[in-house]
Every structure is written in structure tokens, then in C-alpha cells.
Enzyme design. Structure first.
Site, mmCIF file in Angstrom:
data_model
loop_
_atom_site.group_PDB
_atom_site.id
_atom_site.type_symbol
_atom_site.label_atom_id
_atom_site.label_comp_id
_atom_site.label_asym_id
_atom_site.label_seq_id
_atom_site.Cartn_x
_atom_site.Cartn_y
_atom_site.Cartn_z
ATOM 1 N N GLU A 8 -2.060 -15.919 -10.193
ATOM 2 C CA GLU A 8 -0.736 -15.387 -11.074
ATOM 3 C C GLU A 8 0.655 -15.797 -10.402
ATOM 4 O O GLU A 8 1.570 -15.336 -10.688
ATOM 5 C CB GLU A 8 -1.112 -13.833 -10.824
ATOM 6 C CG GLU A 8 -2.326 -13.240 -11.334
ATOM 7 C CD GLU A 8 -2.517 -11.673 -11.093
ATOM 8 O OE1 GLU A 8 -1.669 -11.209 -10.451
ATOM 9 O OE2 GLU A 8 -3.383 -11.385 -11.521
ATOM 10 N N TYR A 38 0.738 -1.232 -0.068
ATOM 11 C CA TYR A 38 -0.057 0.114 0.096
ATOM 12 C C TYR A 38 1.062 1.347 -0.097
ATOM 13 O O TYR A 38 0.439 2.116 -0.670
ATOM 14 C CB TYR A 38 -0.939 -0.033 1.228
ATOM 15 C CG TYR A 38 -2.150 -1.278 1.078
ATOM 16 C CD1 TYR A 38 -3.226 -0.822 0.438
ATOM 17 C CD2 TYR A 38 -1.778 -2.151 1.706
ATOM 18 C CE1 TYR A 38 -4.158 -1.847 0.259
ATOM 19 C CE2 TYR A 38 -2.708 -3.277 1.491
ATOM 20 C CZ TYR A 38 -3.888 -3.142 0.971
ATOM 21 O OH TYR A 38 -4.908 -3.913 1.048
#
Length: 185
Positions: free
Chosen positions: A183, A125
Site C-alpha cells: 500500500e 494505536y
């Protein structure tokens, strides 16, 4: 027989509404390994992807975009196909026109950065806050990810905590883990 007739009438209504410019928001659902997703599109592009509470999402779109909403799956064939390819491991990047009208200000800046996080990679973040031009806005990045109108397509699932923890996700932590494992991030 009655179901077939209703399906044909709905399809004809969708075609007529699209042709006559009366269809502002088309939607459909697609089944994926992480649940049934609602896809909604305007004439500009994909405007919303939702994991659940589909009726509430459609009602919110009626308020924010237009009440002229119709289940018109043909407009969303490309998005459905690309999602199928993604979940099948055959697509790493989405190539769809997007309508970002539901994201404003800093949230939109964050969403604009997220596709730059490569498939199979993650950013914290804090890293996203720096990339979006506001290094101290870590919580605002979390809010932008939590309110992302296009999860999966705009990969907010690739944003994790600085300590390596998954962090929250609009589809739930287990969905975030599934996407990252898909992924191999």
C-alpha cells in the site's frame, strides 16, 4: 481419475447443501503473496480470514457459529477475486458483506473504525483509541487488532505504534510490513 470423481462429488455436495439450507459456514483457501489464507463465510457474509492453523480455525467456527461447515469455494468467489485484485494493486477497498459476530463490544467499535483508515495511510494505536471513543484504551486497541477475525479485509495492519514502529500483527511482523509496502504506507 479418482481425484476428479471426488472433486465432482464434493462440488455436488456443496451445491446441494447450499440449496437445501444446510450450509451454515462455507470455506476455501486462497494463495496470496503473504501465504495461504483461509476464508470462511456465513449467509450474512465473510466471517473469518486466517493466516494459519486452518484446522483450529474451522474447529473454533464449528463451536462459535455452527458445525455445518463445508469446503464450498463458490460462495467465496467474490472475496477471493477481491483479494487477488488487492494483492495485484488493483483494489484499495473491499466491498464484501461482513459477518462481525465474532467481535463484540469495544473490539467491534475498533474494527468498525479501521476501514476508515485510507489505503496507503496508517494511524497509531492511540489515534484509533481516540477515534473509537476511548482515548486511554490503547492496549485494548492492540487486543482488538490482534483478535481481528477479518485481517486484510478489515485493515488492522494499518495500525502502528506511536513511534512509527510496526507493532505486532496476527500474520506476523513481516506480513504487516509486506502489506504496508504494498500500500506504500
Amino acid at each position: 481419475m479418482e481425484d476428479e470423481t471426488i472433486a465432482r462429488l464434493r462440488a455436488r455436495l456443496a451445491v446441494t447443501a447450499e440449496r437445501d439450507g444446510l450450509l451454515d459456514v462455507a470455506y476455501r483457501t486462497v494463495d496470496t503473496p503473504v501465504g495461504t489464507l483461509l476464508l470462511a463465510s456465513t449467509g450474512q457474509g465473510l466471517v473469518r480470514v486466517a493466516y494459519d492453523r486452518h484446522d483450529e480455525v474451522l474447529a473454533a467456527l464449528a463451536e462459535a457459529v455452527s458445525p455445518r461447515i463445508l469446503n464450498a469455494p463458490d460462495r467465496l468467489d467474490s472475496a477471493a477475486r477481491q483479494l487477488d485484485e488487492y494483492f495485484g494493486g488493483r483494489r484499495r477497498r473491499f466491498e464484501l458483506p461482513l459477518d462481525l459476530r465474532l467481535a463484540k463490544g469495544f473490539r467491534r467499535q475498533v474494527l468498525s473504525h479501521l476501514p476508515e483508515i485510507a489505503y496507503g495511510r496508517t494511524e497509531s494505536y492511540a489515534e484509533v483509541a481516540r477515534a473509537a471513543g476511548s482515548p486511554r484504551a490503547v492496549r485494548a486497541v492492540g487486543t482488538a487488532c490482534a483478535t481481528n477475525p477479518l485481517p486484510v479485509i478489515i485493515p488492522c495492519h494499518r495500525v502502528i505504534r506511536s513511534d512509527g514502529g510496526y507493532g505486532a500483527y496476527v500474520g506476523g511482523e513481516s506480513v504487516k510490513k509486506t502489506l504496508l509496502l504494498l500500500e506504500k504506507a
